[in-house]
Design a protein around this motif. Structure first.
Motif, mmCIF file in Angstrom:
data_model
loop_
_atom_site.group_PDB
_atom_site.id
_atom_site.type_symbol
_atom_site.label_atom_id
_atom_site.label_comp_id
_atom_site.label_asym_id
_atom_site.label_seq_id
_atom_site.Cartn_x
_atom_site.Cartn_y
_atom_site.Cartn_z
ATOM 1 N N HIS A 9 0.818 -1.212 0.000
ATOM 2 C CA HIS A 9 0.000 0.000 0.000
ATOM 3 C C HIS A 9 0.853 1.264 0.000
ATOM 4 C CE1 HIS A 9 -4.224 -1.515 0.946
ATOM 5 N NE2 HIS A 9 -3.487 -2.603 0.807
ATOM 6 N N GLY A 10 2.179 1.106 0.046
ATOM 7 C CA GLY A 10 3.059 2.264 -0.007
ATOM 8 C C GLY A 10 2.879 3.166 1.200
ATOM 9 N N THR A 11 2.760 4.470 0.962
ATOM 10 C CA THR A 11 2.653 5.419 2.067
ATOM 11 C C THR A 11 1.324 5.332 2.795
ATOM 12 O OG1 THR A 11 1.899 7.107 0.500
ATOM 13 C CG2 THR A 11 4.262 7.036 1.012
ATOM 14 N N ASP A 12 0.392 4.567 2.273
ATOM 15 C CA ASP A 12 -0.918 4.391 2.910
ATOM 16 C C ASP A 12 -0.959 3.115 3.760
ATOM 17 O OD1 ASP A 12 -3.593 5.075 3.428
ATOM 18 O OD2 ASP A 12 -4.303 3.682 1.889
ATOM 19 N N ALA A 13 0.212 2.515 4.027
ATOM 20 C CA ALA A 13 0.263 1.220 4.696
ATOM 21 C C ALA A 13 -0.040 1.347 6.190
ATOM 22 C CB ALA A 13 1.642 0.592 4.508
ATOM 23 N N ILE A 14 -0.580 0.254 6.750
ATOM 24 C CA ILE A 14 -0.790 0.165 8.193
ATOM 25 C C ILE A 14 0.570 0.061 8.882
ATOM 26 C CG2 ILE A 14 -1.770 -1.223 10.052
ATOM 27 C CD1 ILE A 14 -3.851 0.220 8.469
ATOM 28 N N THR A 15 0.700 0.756 10.008
ATOM 29 C CA THR A 15 1.967 0.813 10.731
ATOM 30 C C THR A 15 1.813 0.220 12.129
ATOM 31 O OG1 THR A 15 2.552 2.837 9.552
ATOM 32 C CG2 THR A 15 3.796 2.345 11.551
ATOM 33 N N ARG A 16 2.816 -0.544 12.543
ATOM 34 C CA ARG A 16 2.852 -1.061 13.910
ATOM 35 C C ARG A 16 4.070 -0.499 14.625
ATOM 36 N NH1 ARG A 16 2.434 -6.960 13.827
ATOM 37 N NH2 ARG A 16 4.681 -7.119 13.521
ATOM 38 N N VAL A 17 3.869 -0.050 15.846
ATOM 39 C CA VAL A 17 4.957 0.521 16.649
ATOM 40 C C VAL A 17 5.067 -0.269 17.950
ATOM 41 C CG1 VAL A 17 5.641 2.514 18.040
ATOM 42 C CG2 VAL A 17 4.849 2.840 15.697
ATOM 43 N N LEU A 18 6.275 -0.637 18.300
ATOM 44 C CA LEU A 18 6.576 -1.239 19.598
ATOM 45 C C LEU A 18 7.517 -0.312 20.342
ATOM 46 C CD1 LEU A 18 7.195 -4.945 18.559
ATOM 47 C CD2 LEU A 18 5.523 -4.230 20.264
ATOM 48 N N ILE A 19 7.171 0.051 21.574
ATOM 49 C CA ILE A 19 8.075 0.882 22.356
ATOM 50 C C ILE A 19 8.387 0.190 23.670
ATOM 51 C CG2 ILE A 19 7.162 2.989 21.326
ATOM 52 C CD1 ILE A 19 5.943 3.665 24.033
ATOM 53 N N GLU A 20 9.579 0.444 24.177
ATOM 54 C CA GLU A 20 9.993 -0.075 25.476
ATOM 55 C C GLU A 20 10.308 1.100 26.377
ATOM 56 O OE1 GLU A 20 13.130 -3.257 27.519
ATOM 57 O OE2 GLU A 20 13.261 -2.782 25.382
ATOM 58 N N MET A 21 9.785 1.076 27.585
ATOM 59 C CA MET A 21 9.953 2.148 28.551
ATOM 60 C C MET A 21 10.575 1.576 29.810
ATOM 61 S SD MET A 21 8.973 5.483 28.427
ATOM 62 C CE MET A 21 7.376 5.631 27.598
ATOM 63 N N THR A 22 11.264 2.425 30.576
ATOM 64 C CA THR A 22 11.821 2.000 31.856
ATOM 65 C C THR A 22 11.625 3.099 32.883
ATOM 66 O OG1 THR A 22 13.797 1.187 33.013
ATOM 67 C CG2 THR A 22 14.137 2.888 31.356
ATOM 68 N N ASP A 23 11.535 2.695 34.145
ATOM 69 C CA ASP A 23 11.517 3.671 35.231
ATOM 70 C C ASP A 23 12.773 3.552 36.086
ATOM 71 O OD1 ASP A 23 11.127 1.318 36.581
ATOM 72 O OD2 ASP A 23 9.221 1.854 37.497
ATOM 73 N N GLY A 24 13.784 2.874 35.534
ATOM 74 C CA GLY A 24 15.039 2.672 36.248
ATOM 75 C C GLY A 24 15.069 1.408 37.075
ATOM 76 N N GLN A 25 13.893 0.807 37.303
ATOM 77 C CA GLN A 25 13.829 -0.424 38.082
ATOM 78 C C GLN A 25 13.335 -1.602 37.257
ATOM 79 O OE1 GLN A 25 11.279 0.540 41.371
ATOM 80 N NE2 GLN A 25 12.785 1.853 42.369
ATOM 81 N N ARG A 26 12.448 -1.321 36.325
ATOM 82 C CA ARG A 26 11.914 -2.365 35.451
ATOM 83 C C ARG A 26 11.694 -1.745 34.078
ATOM 84 N NH1 ARG A 26 6.545 -3.088 38.773
ATOM 85 N NH2 ARG A 26 7.475 -1.498 40.069
ATOM 86 N N SER A 27 11.474 -2.585 33.089
ATOM 87 C CA SER A 27 11.134 -2.095 31.754
ATOM 88 C C SER A 27 9.871 -2.810 31.280
ATOM 89 C CB SER A 27 12.284 -2.329 30.770
ATOM 90 O OG SER A 27 12.570 -3.692 30.638
ATOM 91 N N TRP A 28 9.129 -2.162 30.375
ATOM 92 C CA TRP A 28 7.898 -2.752 29.859
ATOM 93 C C TRP A 28 7.696 -2.303 28.423
ATOM 94 C CZ3 TRP A 28 8.305 1.067 33.503
ATOM 95 C CH2 TRP A 28 7.716 2.306 33.226
ATOM 96 N N SER A 29 6.936 -3.106 27.675
ATOM 97 C CA SER A 29 6.750 -2.848 26.251
ATOM 98 C C SER A 29 5.271 -2.775 25.914
ATOM 99 C CB SER A 29 7.415 -3.949 25.415
ATOM 100 O OG SER A 29 8.805 -3.963 25.627
#
Length: 541
Positions: A489-509
């Motif tokens: 679909h080119g520039t009209d494609a569906i996008t998936r984003v995965l992010i990982e965050m931390t608070d200095g003690q644990r991380s989560w996605s």
């Protein structure tokens, strides 16, 4: 069967700081080495090879600082170097003298054990090369050092000229070497070749001589070759943490010691009584060293990888619910790891139930809820979501089905982004985002700037919420992945984003999916803030 006598002390020799540091892209500072060495000692290895003093200035500095700053509980520090030059005496060779001056109690001496290398690389005779080995070992022993001879190119040399390579090994032992480690320097051996050759050498040196194995992984057989050598009579193993090393790396010492202890029953790690360390710390130490080297842990590493005990298919999950050992070769707790259930479109009710239990939710006896969650996961994954690497998003989905809604820390009214560039090609663009939301009984409007629209949205969201939830100050985005799901679909494609965050003690996605990058990113960012606040015990305000 392993032919190692039960009374024979087993030696584990780590060369991460020297051989492992030759990996492409790795550049360990002296401070890095000083931070890694205590972790190796805590693991319980017998020897830690620190580098090549006298040849590498950084390593010379390391040994000077190590003598003052490091106090090992289990290991001894080893210095690496080479035999004397041809036509000289060991006592007169400055590089050999540097090994003594390093104050390391152990010296690993690399020596050619392939006649072709002696003649072509060193440009000397086979007899002189053997004299170089004997003279250098004898000198170091007289200086009070324990000597480990690294028999470089031994296996290739033995296949070319067995008599010469055997004579070189005997010369090292006769001069006083404590260990001769047989090296597959080019990494091209396979287990049967290694086993046959070690058996022959064991017969030549006798039952009491300590033979070692040092394997590279160019044929993909480094761990298997190491185990084959142990079965044939080697009682000294060398390797690197996480398989670091030049080309395809060295034998992964973590997998080697786990196999030796868990499969062969050999207590190879030596940990001081009453102190932490040993096999149960394997995963933690592997990941801690990865952080220092700045090389991401390989998820599929045996024993210590994040996927080492991860289960996905519904059939597996059903069996694991009955007995986890049915689909695991060992208890992950033995190496400090955990079993994980992966939630995907392959998940059945058993997978959902086990994953819920892992996250602290008892779903047993609630078939209607399990059915709803299972159907929702399958529908979501059909639309582009993935929960395998987004446990936080799955937990929020689960909460929605249990409580009817997610925790209401804030209500979004609207958001927008602007990207502007003044000037021609090469002029950096600026991004600005405005977020309008309700939290703490107030309507909040916040504007953030960043080096891109997602970065600006992240800043605007934090600024809007931090006055109500100061806990967000400690949250940091540490990973951001984007995938285009239907590239046709080119520039009209569906996008998936995965992010990982931390608070200095644990991380989560968390995961977000949308018709464009910004919508997917906003979903993942807001989910991440909600999950992080909930797990900090924050009450919605």
């Amino acid at each position: 069967m392993v032919s190692v006598p039960a009374s024979t002390p087993f030696q584990v020799y780590d060369t991460t700081l020297r051989d492992g540091a030759q990996q492409e892209g790795m550049n360990l500072s002296v401070s890095d080495k000083l931070a890694i060495a205590p972790l190796l000692d805590e693991l319980g290895v017998g020897f830690i090879e620190g580098g090549w003093p006298g040849a590498v200035p950084k390593d010379t500095e390391f040994f000077k600082r190590a003598a003052k700053e490091l106090d090992f509980r289990n290991a001894e520090l080893a210095a690496f170097g080479s035999t004397r030059k041809a036509g000289t005496r060991a006592v007169d060779d400055p590089q050999v003298r540097a090994l003594v001056d390093s104050e390391a109690p152990v010296v690993a001496l690399v020596a050619k054990h392939d006649l072709r290398h002696a003649e072509r690389a060193l440009r000397t005779t086979g007899d002189e090369n053997i004299a170089m080995i004997a003279d250098t070992v004898a000198f170091l022993v007289r200086e009070g050092r324990r000597v480990v001879v690294d028999a470089e190119h031994f296996f290739d040399g033995y296949r070319f000229d067995p008599a010469y390579s055997r004579a070189a090994v005997l010369a090292g032992f006769e001069a006083g070497a404590e260990v001769v480690a047989l090296c597959d320097t080019n990494g091209g051996m396979v287990p049967t070749w290694v086993s046959d050759i070690v058996h022959e050498i064991r017969g030549a040196v006798g039952p009491d001589a300590v033979l070692g194995i040092h394997a590279h992984n160019d044929s993909g057989c480094a761990i298997a070759n190491t185990l084959a050598a142990v079965e044939a009579g080697c009682t000294h193993v060398q390797g690197t943490v996480n398989g670091y090393g030049e080309r395809t790396g060295n034998a992964d010492l973590l997998s080697v010691v786990a196999n030796l202890q868990l499969k062969y029953g050999l207590p190879v790690l030596k940990v001081s009584e009453g102190l932490p360390g040993g096999l149960t710390e394997l995963t933690r130490i592997a990941h801690a060293i990865s952080e220092i080297t700045n090389i991401s842990p390989f998820a599929r590493s045996p024993y210590v990888g994040g996927s080492a005990f991860a289960h996905k298919a519904g059939l597996h999950a059903s069996a694991i619910r009955v007995d986890p050992d049915l689909y695991q070769h060992t208890d992950p707790a033995n190496v400090g790891n955990d079993m994980r259930m992966l939630i995907s479109d392959m998940a059945g009710r058993a997978s959902i139930e086990l994953k819920g239990r892992e996250l602290g939710f008892d779903l047993a006896g609630r078939p209607e809820l399990l059915g709803r969650v299972t159907d929702r996961v399958k529908d979501a994954e059909a639309n582009g979501y993935t929960y395998e690497a987004a446990d936080a998003s799955f937990e929020l989905l689960l909460l929605e089905e249990i409580d009817g809604q997610r925790p209401q820390y804030f209500r979004v009214e609207s958001w927008r982004t602007i990207v502007e560039r003044s000037g021609g090609r090469g002029t950096p663009a600026t991004a600005e985002a405005t977020v309008k939301l309700h939290a703490g009984g107030e309507r909040i409007v916040s504007t953030g700037e960043g080096n891109g629209p997602v970065n600006a949205l992240d800043h605007a969201l934090r600024q809007a919420l931090v006055t109500v939830y100061p806990e967000l100050e400690s949250f940091e985005l540490i990973d951001f992945k984007v995938r285009i799901l239907d590239s046709m679909h080119g520039t009209d494609a569906i996008t998936r984003v995965l992010i990982e965050m931390t608070d200095g003690q644990r991380s989560w996605s968390t995961v977000g999916v949308g018709p464009n990058l910004l919508e997917a990113s906003w979903e993942a960012l807001t989910d991440s803030a909600i999950w992080g606040l909930r797990h900090r015990g924050v009450t919605p305000r």
